[in-house]
Design an enzyme around this catalytic site. Sequence first.
Site, PDB file in Angstrom:
ATOM      1  N   ASP A   1       0.857  -1.196   0.000  1.00 22.27           N
ATOM      2  CA  ASP A   1       0.000   0.000   0.000  1.00 22.27           C
ATOM      3  C   ASP A   1       0.892   1.245   0.000  1.00 22.27           C
ATOM      4  OD1 ASP A   1      -3.239   0.487   1.088  1.00 22.27           O
ATOM      5  OD2 ASP A   1      -1.846   2.182   0.957  1.00 22.27           O
TER       6      ASP A   1
ATOM      7  N   LYS B   1     -11.780   2.926 -13.815  1.00 21.63           N
ATOM      8  CA  LYS B   1     -12.029   1.542 -13.377  1.00 21.63           C
ATOM      9  C   LYS B   1     -12.432   0.673 -14.578  1.00 21.63           C
ATOM     10  CE  LYS B   1     -11.961   0.071  -9.757  1.00 21.63           C
ATOM     11  NZ  LYS B   1     -10.838  -0.491  -8.927  1.00 21.63           N
TER      12      LYS B   1
ATOM     13  N   ALA C   1      -6.487   1.740  -5.405  1.00 21.87           N
ATOM     14  CA  ALA C   1      -7.118   2.641  -6.372  1.00 21.87           C
ATOM     15  C   ALA C   1      -7.332   3.991  -5.728  1.00 21.87           C
ATOM     16  CB  ALA C   1      -8.480   2.076  -6.822  1.00 21.87           C
TER      17      ALA C   1
ATOM     18  N   THR D   1     -16.126  -2.048  -9.737  1.00 13.39           N
ATOM     19  CA  THR D   1     -17.300  -1.336  -9.240  1.00 13.39           C
ATOM     20  C   THR D   1     -18.470  -1.424 -10.218  1.00 13.39           C
ATOM     21  OG1 THR D   1     -18.103   0.894  -8.747  1.00 13.39           O
ATOM     22  CG2 THR D   1     -16.278   0.758 -10.282  1.00 13.39           C
ATOM     23  N   ASP D   2     -19.674  -1.231  -9.685  1.00 17.55           N
ATOM     24  CA  ASP D   2     -20.858  -1.178 -10.555  1.00 17.55           C
ATOM     25  C   ASP D   2     -20.865   0.084 -11.428  1.00 17.55           C
ATOM     26  OD1 ASP D   2     -21.417   0.690  -8.551  1.00 17.55           O
ATOM     27  OD2 ASP D   2     -23.215  -0.337  -7.805  1.00 17.55           O
ATOM     28  N   GLU D   3     -20.033   1.081 -11.078  1.00 17.74           N
ATOM     29  CA  GLU D   3     -20.071   2.354 -11.816  1.00 17.74           C
ATOM     30  C   GLU D   3     -19.579   2.211 -13.251  1.00 17.74           C
ATOM     31  OE1 GLU D   3     -18.915   5.861  -9.775  1.00 17.74           O
ATOM     32  OE2 GLU D   3     -19.576   5.126  -7.840  1.00 17.74           O
TER      33      GLU D   3
ATOM     34  N   ARG E   1     -23.679  16.922  -7.954  1.00 20.43           N
ATOM     35  CA  ARG E   1     -22.426  16.408  -8.540  1.00 20.43           C
ATOM     36  C   ARG E   1     -22.556  16.482 -10.058  1.00 20.43           C
ATOM     37  NH1 ARG E   1     -20.951  10.372  -6.736  1.00 20.43           N
ATOM     38  NH2 ARG E   1     -19.872  11.410  -5.038  1.00 20.43           N
ATOM     39  N   PRO E   2     -21.564  17.038 -10.776  1.00 21.67           N
ATOM     40  CA  PRO E   2     -21.650  17.039 -12.245  1.00 21.67           C
ATOM     41  C   PRO E   2     -21.737  15.603 -12.773  1.00 21.67           C
ATOM     42  CG  PRO E   2     -19.853  18.452 -11.498  1.00 21.67           C
ATOM     43  CD  PRO E   2     -20.334  17.704 -10.293  1.00 21.67           C
TER      44      PRO E   2
ATOM     45  N   THR F   1      -1.657   6.517   0.673  1.00 22.81           N
ATOM     46  CA  THR F   1      -2.168   7.829   0.277  1.00 22.81           C
ATOM     47  C   THR F   1      -3.027   8.344   1.431  1.00 22.81           C
ATOM     48  OG1 THR F   1      -4.241   7.001  -0.642  1.00 22.81           O
ATOM     49  CG2 THR F   1      -2.303   6.989  -2.110  1.00 22.81           C
TER      50      THR F   1
ATOM     51  N   TYR G   1     -13.558   8.712 -12.505  1.00 22.90           N
ATOM     52  CA  TYR G   1     -13.307   7.517 -11.678  1.00 22.90           C
ATOM     53  C   TYR G   1     -13.827   6.260 -12.382  1.00 22.90           C
ATOM     54  CZ  TYR G   1     -14.390   3.909  -8.220  1.00 22.90           C
ATOM     55  OH  TYR G   1     -14.525   2.709  -7.578  1.00 22.90           O
TER      56      TYR G   1
HETATM   57  P1  NAD Z   1      -9.905   3.477  -0.432  1.00 25.60           P
HETATM   58  O1  NAD Z   1      -9.763   4.758  -1.156  1.00 25.60           O
HETATM   59  O2  NAD Z   1     -10.477   3.467   0.944  1.00 25.60           O
HETATM   60  O3  NAD Z   1      -8.493   2.740  -0.333  1.00 25.60           O
HETATM   61  C1  NAD Z   1      -7.594   2.693  -1.408  1.00 25.60           C
HETATM   62  C2  NAD Z   1      -6.265   2.151  -0.884  1.00 25.60           C
HETATM   63  O4  NAD Z   1      -5.365   2.051  -2.004  1.00 25.60           O
HETATM   64  C3  NAD Z   1      -5.589   3.064   0.150  1.00 25.60           C
HETATM   65  O5  NAD Z   1      -5.077   2.299   1.216  1.00 25.60           O
HETATM   66  C4  NAD Z   1      -4.471   3.727  -0.634  1.00 25.60           C
HETATM   67  O6  NAD Z   1      -3.353   4.092   0.183  1.00 25.60           O
HETATM   68  C5  NAD Z   1      -4.104   2.623  -1.615  1.00 25.60           C
HETATM   69  N1  NAD Z   1      -3.464   3.129  -2.838  1.00 25.60           N
HETATM   70  C6  NAD Z   1      -3.867   4.169  -3.616  1.00 25.60           C
HETATM   71  N2  NAD Z   1      -3.013   4.352  -4.637  1.00 25.60           N
HETATM   72  C7  NAD Z   1      -2.055   3.391  -4.525  1.00 25.60           C
HETATM   73  C8  NAD Z   1      -0.919   3.038  -5.294  1.00 25.60           C
HETATM   74  N3  NAD Z   1      -0.576   3.733  -6.392  1.00 25.60           N
HETATM   75  N4  NAD Z   1      -0.157   1.995  -4.897  1.00 25.60           N
HETATM   76  C9  NAD Z   1      -0.496   1.293  -3.776  1.00 25.60           C
HETATM   77  N5  NAD Z   1      -1.565   1.587  -3.002  1.00 25.60           N
HETATM   78  C10 NAD Z   1      -2.337   2.617  -3.372  1.00 25.60           C
HETATM   79  O7  NAD Z   1     -10.754   2.547  -1.406  1.00 25.60           O
HETATM   80  P2  NAD Z   1     -11.894   1.474  -1.043  1.00 25.60           P
HETATM   81  O8  NAD Z   1     -13.189   2.178  -0.878  1.00 25.60           O
HETATM   82  O9  NAD Z   1     -11.400   0.564  -0.001  1.00 25.60           O
HETATM   83  O10 NAD Z   1     -11.960   0.702  -2.447  1.00 25.60           O
HETATM   84  C11 NAD Z   1     -11.084  -0.404  -2.700  1.00 25.60           C
HETATM   85  C12 NAD Z   1     -11.340  -0.915  -4.102  1.00 25.60           C
HETATM   86  O11 NAD Z   1     -12.698  -1.317  -4.229  1.00 25.60           O
HETATM   87  C13 NAD Z   1     -11.101   0.129  -5.191  1.00 25.60           C
HETATM   88  O12 NAD Z   1     -10.508  -0.510  -6.298  1.00 25.60           O
HETATM   89  C14 NAD Z   1     -12.499   0.617  -5.545  1.00 25.60           C
HETATM   90  O13 NAD Z   1     -12.554   1.061  -6.883  1.00 25.60           O
HETATM   91  C15 NAD Z   1     -13.316  -0.645  -5.336  1.00 25.60           C
HETATM   92  N6  NAD Z   1     -14.721  -0.445  -4.953  1.00 25.60           N
HETATM   93  C16 NAD Z   1     -15.055   0.337  -3.893  1.00 25.60           C
HETATM   94  C17 NAD Z   1     -16.400   0.446  -3.518  1.00 25.60           C
HETATM   95  C18 NAD Z   1     -16.823   1.286  -2.339  1.00 25.60           C
HETATM   96  O14 NAD Z   1     -18.017   1.434  -2.112  1.00 25.60           O
HETATM   97  N7  NAD Z   1     -15.902   1.829  -1.533  1.00 25.60           N
HETATM   98  C19 NAD Z   1     -17.384  -0.240  -4.237  1.00 25.60           C
HETATM   99  C20 NAD Z   1     -16.993  -1.011  -5.340  1.00 25.60           C
HETATM  100  C21 NAD Z   1     -15.656  -1.128  -5.675  1.00 25.60           C
HETATM  101  O1  DAU Z   2     -21.075   2.122  -6.454  1.00 25.74           O
HETATM  102  C1  DAU Z   2     -19.788   1.806  -6.020  1.00 25.74           C
HETATM  103  C2  DAU Z   2     -19.022   3.079  -5.742  1.00 25.74           C
HETATM  104  O2  DAU Z   2     -19.580   3.621  -4.554  1.00 25.74           O
HETATM  105  C3  DAU Z   2     -17.524   2.854  -5.585  1.00 25.74           C
HETATM  106  O3  DAU Z   2     -16.986   2.395  -6.790  1.00 25.74           O
HETATM  107  C4  DAU Z   2     -16.832   4.154  -5.174  1.00 25.74           C
HETATM  108  O4  DAU Z   2     -15.460   3.905  -4.915  1.00 25.74           O
HETATM  109  C5  DAU Z   2     -17.491   4.671  -3.911  1.00 25.74           C
HETATM  110  O5  DAU Z   2     -16.927   5.922  -3.544  1.00 25.74           O
HETATM  111  C6  DAU Z   2     -19.003   4.825  -4.102  1.00 25.74           C
HETATM  112  O6  DAU Z   2     -19.301   5.887  -5.052  1.00 25.74           O
HETATM  113  P1  DAU Z   2     -20.513   6.931  -4.833  1.00 25.74           P
HETATM  114  O7  DAU Z   2     -20.206   8.139  -5.592  1.00 25.74           O
HETATM  115  O8  DAU Z   2     -21.830   6.268  -5.061  1.00 25.74           O
HETATM  116  O9  DAU Z   2     -20.365   7.149  -3.223  1.00 25.74           O
HETATM  117  P2  DAU Z   2     -20.415   8.485  -2.339  1.00 25.74           P
HETATM  118  O10 DAU Z   2     -20.392   8.048  -0.905  1.00 25.74           O
HETATM  119  O11 DAU Z   2     -19.422   9.491  -2.772  1.00 25.74           O
HETATM  120  O12 DAU Z   2     -21.852   9.080  -2.679  1.00 25.74           O
HETATM  121  C7  DAU Z   2     -23.037   8.299  -2.456  1.00 25.74           C
HETATM  122  C8  DAU Z   2     -24.220   9.130  -2.951  1.00 25.74           C
HETATM  123  O13 DAU Z   2     -24.386  10.260  -2.074  1.00 25.74           O
HETATM  124  C9  DAU Z   2     -24.040   9.699  -4.342  1.00 25.74           C
HETATM  125  O14 DAU Z   2     -25.298   9.689  -5.004  1.00 25.74           O
HETATM  126  C10 DAU Z   2     -23.590  11.147  -4.100  1.00 25.74           C
HETATM  127  C11 DAU Z   2     -24.278  11.494  -2.796  1.00 25.74           C
HETATM  128  N1  DAU Z   2     -23.555  12.444  -1.909  1.00 25.74           N
HETATM  129  C12 DAU Z   2     -22.241  12.170  -1.622  1.00 25.74           C
HETATM  130  C13 DAU Z   2     -21.515  13.013  -0.796  1.00 25.74           C
HETATM  131  C14 DAU Z   2     -20.068  12.734  -0.480  1.00 25.74           C
HETATM  132  C15 DAU Z   2     -24.199  13.530  -1.359  1.00 25.74           C
HETATM  133  O15 DAU Z   2     -25.406  13.747  -1.611  1.00 25.74           O
HETATM  134  N2  DAU Z   2     -23.484  14.363  -0.528  1.00 25.74           N
HETATM  135  C16 DAU Z   2     -22.158  14.166  -0.240  1.00 25.74           C
HETATM  136  O16 DAU Z   2     -21.559  14.994   0.491  1.00 25.74           O
END
Ligand code: NAD
Ligand code: DAU
Length: 357
Positions: free
Chosen positions: A38, A164, A88, A135-137, A291-292, A41, A160
Amino acid sequence: MSFTPTSVLVTGGAGFIGSNYLLHVVRAWPETLYVNLDALTYAGNLANLASVEDAPNYRFIHGDINDAELLARLFAENAFEAVVHFAAESHVDRSILDPTAFVTTNVHGTLVLLQAARTAWDGAGTPRRFHHISTDEVFGSLGPEGVFTAETPYAPRSPYAASKASADHLVRAFGTTYHLPYVITNTSNNYGPYQFPEKLIPLVIRNAMKGEPIPVYGNGQNVRDWLYVEDHVKALDIVLRRAEEGSTWLIGADQEINNLDLVHLLLDEVDRVTGKHAGSSRALIRFVADRPGHDFRYALDSSPIEDQLGWKPEHDLNAGIRRTVAWYLDNVPWMDAVLDGAYRDYYSSQYGSRGMN
Ligand code: NAD
Ligand code: DAU
């Protein structure tokens, strides 16, 4: 299919999902070595892993997935049989402010990692797996009806999501071209312990605890499907061990809710646990500029992983939210420690122009 790796490289294991994954697998599989690479970051936090840092089957390496020499050395020293790739840049709003790091890590970093695995595994006689966490995105945005399936064409809309999607394409291309044995999982919104408070759920809990305004984008009607992170990491472990090479699995919770209803649920739970007058925290809600390119809705068909691999989420949204609110209220020092000056700068640029400072 049954795959039991003895040595696994986990990238991004100090982040939200990666650390929950390691907390689960390091204890569940004491015979397997987990090496966590890791870059630490802003989103990486070794404190998340304090309870496993001394485990004999866990090791941390501070480094970047873009560092090909480091990867070659780690593969040579550890004979990894599997890679589980979480690393990521993960926050959509940051990708809108500046997409550069998203391409550097999510696209180029994934390519460097794929090259390292391909080189190290060339001619390997025993099974290997490159498990890419996605991700589903990547599938874009749904209207009020329908679900994404593994056959849905890719249509990413944010920087983003585009990064992905590019990474997913590279992983599949390495499978087709070089026979790299991969599996891909595409997952819905995770929530639970150790999530960085830039994301909606921990941000709402934190601001409610401090009595600060709660930003809701647009009209709050966008819909997400929320998966409790401990359920997700169990699914990931099952996929790594049981899924066929070259397969893709969608992992959702079937717990859809619009953002405004979710924020109400969270605020009411904070009020209940902290003994505030019921509903009083709702007064903190502020509707701010959208969000745009805000994706309206995501939903996944998880029936293949349920029917074929026997996984099911154990938490519905109400149970998961109760556990999550309780965790953040019990872990105020964790929250304060991750919110350093750099985060405050980000918060100003993200929300200042929306009238939130
Ligand atoms: P996060 O942002 O919490 O953690 C990312 C981690 O990656 C951190 O520990 C960071 O230090 C490390 N990292 C970043 N750049 C790096 C690099 N160049 N080399 C090595 N390490 C690096 O992310 P998360 O929410 O835990 O998501 C993890 C994975 O799951 C991602 O690939 C994300 O796209 C995917 N994902 C997340 C969600 C969600 O809801 N959070 C949903 C679907 C998929
Ligand atoms: O769907 C999977 C994804 O879920 C992952 O791939 C991403 O890594 C993860 O960040 C997440 O993305 P979202 O953009 O859906 O999550 P976020 O928590 O940023 O936002 C959730 C919803 O809430 C989205 O519709 C935007 C809205 N939002 C978010 C923030 C931060 C707000 O209304 N206010 C806020 O301040």
